[in-house]
Write a protein that holds these residues in place. Structure first.
Motif, PDB file in Angstrom:
ATOM      1  N   THR A 130       0.455  14.632  -4.257  1.00 21.92           N
ATOM      2  CA  THR A 130       0.299  14.017  -3.190  1.00 21.92           C
ATOM      3  C   THR A 130       1.215  12.961  -2.739  1.00 21.92           C
ATOM      4  O   THR A 130       1.452  12.029  -3.272  1.00 21.92           O
ATOM      5  CB  THR A 130      -1.477  13.310  -3.096  1.00 21.92           C
ATOM      6  N   PRO A 131       1.863  13.034  -1.570  1.00 19.85           N
ATOM      7  CA  PRO A 131       2.831  11.871  -1.214  1.00 19.85           C
ATOM      8  C   PRO A 131       2.121  10.461  -0.999  1.00 19.85           C
ATOM      9  O   PRO A 131       1.009  10.245  -0.797  1.00 19.85           O
ATOM     10  CB  PRO A 131       3.358  12.379   0.267  1.00 19.85           C
ATOM     11  N   LEU A 132       3.202   9.508  -1.131  1.00 19.16           N
ATOM     12  CA  LEU A 132       2.768   8.138  -0.845  1.00 19.16           C
ATOM     13  C   LEU A 132       2.749   8.131   0.780  1.00 19.16           C
ATOM     14  O   LEU A 132       3.180   8.633   1.493  1.00 19.16           O
ATOM     15  CB  LEU A 132       3.552   7.162  -1.327  1.00 19.16           C
ATOM     16  N   ALA A 133       1.717   7.136   1.015  1.00 19.96           N
ATOM     17  CA  ALA A 133       1.715   6.978   2.607  1.00 19.96           C
ATOM     18  C   ALA A 133       3.039   6.812   3.377  1.00 19.96           C
ATOM     19  O   ALA A 133       3.403   7.374   4.486  1.00 19.96           O
ATOM     20  CB  ALA A 133       0.770   5.760   2.972  1.00 19.96           C
ATOM     21  N   GLU A 134       4.130   5.875   2.494  1.00 20.26           N
ATOM     22  CA  GLU A 134       5.301   5.646   3.288  1.00 20.26           C
ATOM     23  C   GLU A 134       6.088   7.054   3.160  1.00 20.26           C
ATOM     24  O   GLU A 134       7.193   7.041   3.896  1.00 20.26           O
ATOM     25  CB  GLU A 134       5.705   4.361   2.668  1.00 20.26           C
ATOM     26  N   GLU A 135       5.714   7.768   2.569  1.00 19.13           N
ATOM     27  CA  GLU A 135       6.659   9.261   2.471  1.00 19.13           C
ATOM     28  C   GLU A 135       6.091  10.118   3.671  1.00 19.13           C
ATOM     29  O   GLU A 135       6.637  11.295   3.679  1.00 19.13           O
ATOM     30  CB  GLU A 135       6.404   9.763   1.003  1.00 19.13           C
ATOM     31  N   ASN A 170      -7.723  10.149   1.391  1.00 22.32           N
ATOM     32  CA  ASN A 170      -8.067  11.038   0.201  1.00 22.32           C
ATOM     33  C   ASN A 170      -8.495  12.342   0.359  1.00 22.32           C
ATOM     34  O   ASN A 170      -9.281  13.092  -0.236  1.00 22.32           O
ATOM     35  CB  ASN A 170      -8.897  10.441  -0.633  1.00 22.32           C
ATOM     36  N   ILE A 181      -3.549  11.455   3.730  1.00 24.50           N
ATOM     37  CA  ILE A 181      -3.161  10.757   2.417  1.00 24.50           C
ATOM     38  C   ILE A 181      -4.133   9.414   2.307  1.00 24.50           C
ATOM     39  O   ILE A 181      -4.732   9.283   1.256  1.00 24.50           O
ATOM     40  CB  ILE A 181      -1.604  10.405   2.604  1.00 24.50           C
ATOM     41  N   LEU A 182      -4.330   8.763   3.471  1.00 20.63           N
ATOM     42  CA  LEU A 182      -4.948   7.596   3.507  1.00 20.63           C
ATOM     43  C   LEU A 182      -6.729   7.803   3.300  1.00 20.63           C
ATOM     44  O   LEU A 182      -7.229   7.239   2.719  1.00 20.63           O
ATOM     45  CB  LEU A 182      -4.866   6.791   4.857  1.00 20.63           C
ATOM     46  N   TYR A 195      -5.995  14.718   1.479  1.00 22.60           N
ATOM     47  CA  TYR A 195      -4.795  15.643   1.480  1.00 22.60           C
ATOM     48  C   TYR A 195      -5.229  16.836   0.699  1.00 22.60           C
ATOM     49  O   TYR A 195      -5.631  16.839  -0.295  1.00 22.60           O
ATOM     50  CB  TYR A 195      -3.569  14.743   0.972  1.00 22.60           C
TER      51      TYR A 195
END
Length: 304
Positions: free
Chosen positions: A27-32, A45, A42-43, A47
Motif C-alpha cells: 500500500t502506498p504512503l499518503a504522500e505517494e 485503511n 490509504i488514510l 486501500y
C-alpha cells in the motif's frame, strides 16, 4: 506484425492490452498517492489488497475471452502497480501513441514494449517532452477525437491534471482530418467526488449513439452542451456525484451492443439493459478505490 486500428470506443473488439494486479506492491504512503481517491483509502485503511484486485481482473479477463478477444498482458515488474494500461498509450486509427505519463510510471510503458515491437515502427509515435497526454483523456469517436484537459493557470500544481494544451495541439497536428474537441475538466486534489481525473471519469460513449455523462465534471457548461447536442439528451445517461465517484462512466465496450460494467452499478445496468445492451457484470469495486475502473484497465489495439 500487428495491424492496429481503433476508430471509436465501441466497435467490435479484437485485441486489447489488459493491465495486471499481480505483484502490485505494498500500500502506498499518503504522500505517494497520485489522486484524492487513493489518498482517501490509504488514510482510511481501506486501500485494496492485491489478492482481491487479481480476482477482479481475472473476472474481466474471462469476459474478454468469452467474446474471443485476443488479450495481451504487461510483463510483470516487481512490486509495481500495472493495473491501468489505458494511461500509458492509446491507438487512434492505425497510430500507436506512447503517452507522456507521470515520470514515476515510465516503467509501465517498458512492460508492454514487446507488444509495441509487433507494430510497424512508422506507426508508433512518442510526443515531445512538453506534451502531457494520457489515454484516459483521449476518445476517438469516428470523425471526432474527444480530449479531456485542464485549462487552469495552476495546471502544474495539479497532480490530477494529466493532459495539457500542448497535448491537445499535438493530437490536432497528428490528425488534421479529425475534429478534435477538447473538454476542460474539474480537478480537485482533496475531494475525489469533485475530481474528474480523466475524461472517462465523467463521460464515455457507448453503443452507436449513446453515452454516460456527469454534467458537473465539466468546468464549462458549453462543453457539456456540446455533447448533449451531438448525442441528444435522451441518449445520455446522467450520473450523480456519487455515481461519478464510484466510476459509473468508466465501463468498457466489447461491441456496439456489449458493455462490461461493475456489478454494483444497479441504476446504470438497468438502463443499459432497457436500452438494448448486453451487460456483462464483473466485481471491480476494489480496483475503483484507486480512481480507475474497467476502461482504465484496458488499452484497445484492434477494433473492427
Amino acid at each position: 506484425m500487428l495491424d492496429i486500428k481503433v476508430n471509436n470506443e465501441t466497435a467490435k473488439l479484437h485485441a486489447v492490452v489488459l493491465g495486471t494486479a499481480e505483484n502490485n506492491g505494498p500500500t502506498p504512503l499518503a504522500e505517494e498517492a497520485y489522486d484524492p481517491k487513493s489518498l482517501e483509502h490509504i488514510l482510511g485503511n481501506t486501500y485494496p489488497v492485491e489478492s482481491d484486485m487479481v480476482k477482479e481482473m481475472d473476472a474481466f479477463y474471462a469476459i474478454l475471452k468469452k467474446y474471443n478477444v485476443t488479450v495481451y498482458r504487461p510483463e510483470l515488474i516487481e512490486n509495481y502497480n500495472q493495473i491501468f494500461a489505458r494511461d500509458i498509450g492509446f491507438v487512434i486509427d492505425d497510430i500507436f501513441i506512447k503517452a507522456n505519463i507521470l515520470p514515476d510510471r515510465e516503467r509501465e510503458l517498458e512492460a508492454i514494449q514487446y507488444i509495441i515491437d509487433k507494430i510497424d515502427p512508422k506507426k508508433v509515435v512518442r510526443p515531445p517532452e512538453e506534451v502531457h497526454i494520457e489515454g484516459g483523456d483521449v476518445m476517438p469517436w469516428n470523425d471526432y477525437i474527444f480530449i479531456g484537459t485542464y485549462k487552469g493557470s495552476d495546471y502544474k500544481d495539479y497532480m490530477t491534471a494529466r493532459t495539457n494544451k500542448e497535448g491537445v495541439a499535438f493530437i490536432k497536428n497528428l490528425f488534421p482530418n479529425k475534429i478534435v474537441k477538447e473538454f476542460d475538466l474539474v480537478k480537485s486534489k482533496l475531494e475525489a467526488r469533485d475530481n474528474a481525473l480523466h475524461l472517462d471519469c465523467c463521460f464515455q460513449p457507448i453503443g452507436v449513439n449513446k453515452g454516460i455523462i456527469y454534467k458537473s465534471g465539466f468546468r464549462e457548461e458549453a462543453d457539456y452542451m456540446f455533447l448533449v447536442n451531438l448525442f441528444g439528451k435522451e441518449n445520455l445517461f446522467h450520473i450523480t456525484r456519487d455515481e461519478m465517484y464510484y466510476m459509473n462512466s468508466n465501463v468498457f465496450s466489447i461491441d456496439t451492443n456489449v458493455v462490461v460494467s461493475e456489478r454494483n452499478f444497479t441504476r446504470l445496468n438497468n438502463w443499459l439493459r432497457f436500452s438494448g445492451f448486453i451487460v456483462e457484470e464483473v466485481p471491480y469495486a476494489e480496483i475503483s478505490k484507486q480512481e480507475g475502473l474497467l476502461r482504465c484497465s484496458t488499452l484497445p489495439l484492434i477494433r473492427e
